[in-house]
Scaffold this active site. Structure first.
Site, PDB file in Angstrom:
ATOM      1  CB  CYS A   1      -0.904   0.004   1.234  1.00 29.71           C
ATOM      2  SG  CYS A   1       0.062   0.046   2.746  1.00 29.71           S
TER       3      CYS A   1
ATOM      4  CG  ASP B   1      -0.050   3.193   4.172  1.00 32.37           C
ATOM      5  OD1 ASP B   1       0.005   4.212   3.468  1.00 32.37           O
ATOM      6  OD2 ASP B   1      -1.102   2.596   4.416  1.00 32.37           O
TER       7      ASP B   1
ATOM      8  CB  CYS C   1      -4.779   2.452   6.610  1.00 31.16           C
ATOM      9  SG  CYS C   1      -4.348   0.864   7.311  1.00 31.16           S
TER      10      CYS C   1
ATOM     11  CB  CYS D   1      -2.549  -2.687   8.342  1.00 27.72           C
ATOM     12  SG  CYS D   1      -3.528  -2.517   6.841  1.00 27.72           S
TER      13      CYS D   1
HETATM   14 FE1  FES Z   1      -1.346   0.510   4.335  1.00 32.45          FE
HETATM   15 FE2  FES Z   1      -2.942  -0.388   6.103  1.00 32.45          FE
HETATM   16  S1  FES Z   1      -3.416  -0.008   4.036  1.00 32.45           S
HETATM   17  S2  FES Z   1      -0.861  -0.042   6.342  1.00 32.45           S
END
Ligand code: FES
Length: 206
Positions: free
Chosen positions: A34, A36, A61, A105
């Site tokens: 993602c 992140d 997220c 995540c």
């Molecule tokens: Fe990226 Fe949750 S969608 S850490």
């Protein structure tokens, strides 16, 4: 998407958020699934190896913030060995679960905590550089999550073959060309394995 009350509570009011200026160990990890990122800071008692303070910053997220909050709560006051034993599944269970597409995540939060501890162990001579083998690769693949069902690709039997010889790592994966998560999975495999200097050539076959 259904979130448990605990996930919502930890997301709305996360614990242990921030930075430790004179931290004994820091790690930042990113999720290719993602994009992140999470950073974990640790303050560790040099004699007892107890985690006396832990903070995290998430550029992720809601599930990631909630897991970061939960896993840092779980690690606080534990020895580094006890904290290393906390898995992403433990954190997810403490949160009363996460939707399957959000399991990665939790993996990101747990991996970052573990990485910070490993950095501390290496810098304090508490961890010998392990013998690198095919098993090291398989252990890393157990942290690669197939987003659609929230399970790792080894448990899902998507990994058909792993070989390692003289710097060449060969991984055969069964994942159809039309699968929308295919690129994510490959990118995540690379992310997990390319940090090892022992791998000179990483071949992923599908
Ligand atoms: Fe990226 Fe949750 S969608 S850490």
């Amino acid at each position: 998407m259904q979130y448990s009350q605990k996930v919502l509570d930890h997301f709305m009011k996360p614990h242990n958020v921030g930075e430790i200026k004179d931290a004994d160990a820091v790690a930042t990890e990113g999720s290719p699934a993602c994009g992140d990122q999470v950073t974990v800071y640790l303050k560790i008692n040099q004699e007892t190896h107890v985690i006396e303070d832990v903070k995290f910053k998430s550029y992720g997220c809601a599930s990631n913030i909630a897991t970061g909050s939960m896993i840092t709560d779980m690690a606080m006051g534990k020895t580094i060995d006890e904290a290393l034993a906390i898995t992403w599944r433990d954190a997810m269970e403490e949160l009363d679960g996460l939707p399957p597409t959000k399991a990665h995540c939790s993996v990101l939060a747990a991996d970052t905590l573990h990485e910070a501890i490993k950095n501390y162990q290496i810098s304090h001579g508490l961890r010998k550089v392990e013998d690198f083998s095919k098993e090291t690769i398989i252990d890393e693949l157990k942290h690669v999550i197939y987003p659609q069902v929230g399970e790792d690709i080894v448990t899902l039997k998507m990994v058909k073959y792993v070989g390692y010889d003289d710097g060449v790592a060969i991984i055969d994966i069964e994942i159809p060309s039309f699968d929308k998560y295919r690129d994510n999975v490959v990118e995540e495999i690379r992310e997990h394995l390319e940090k090892y200097q022992q791998i000179k050539d990483l071949q992923i076959n599908m």
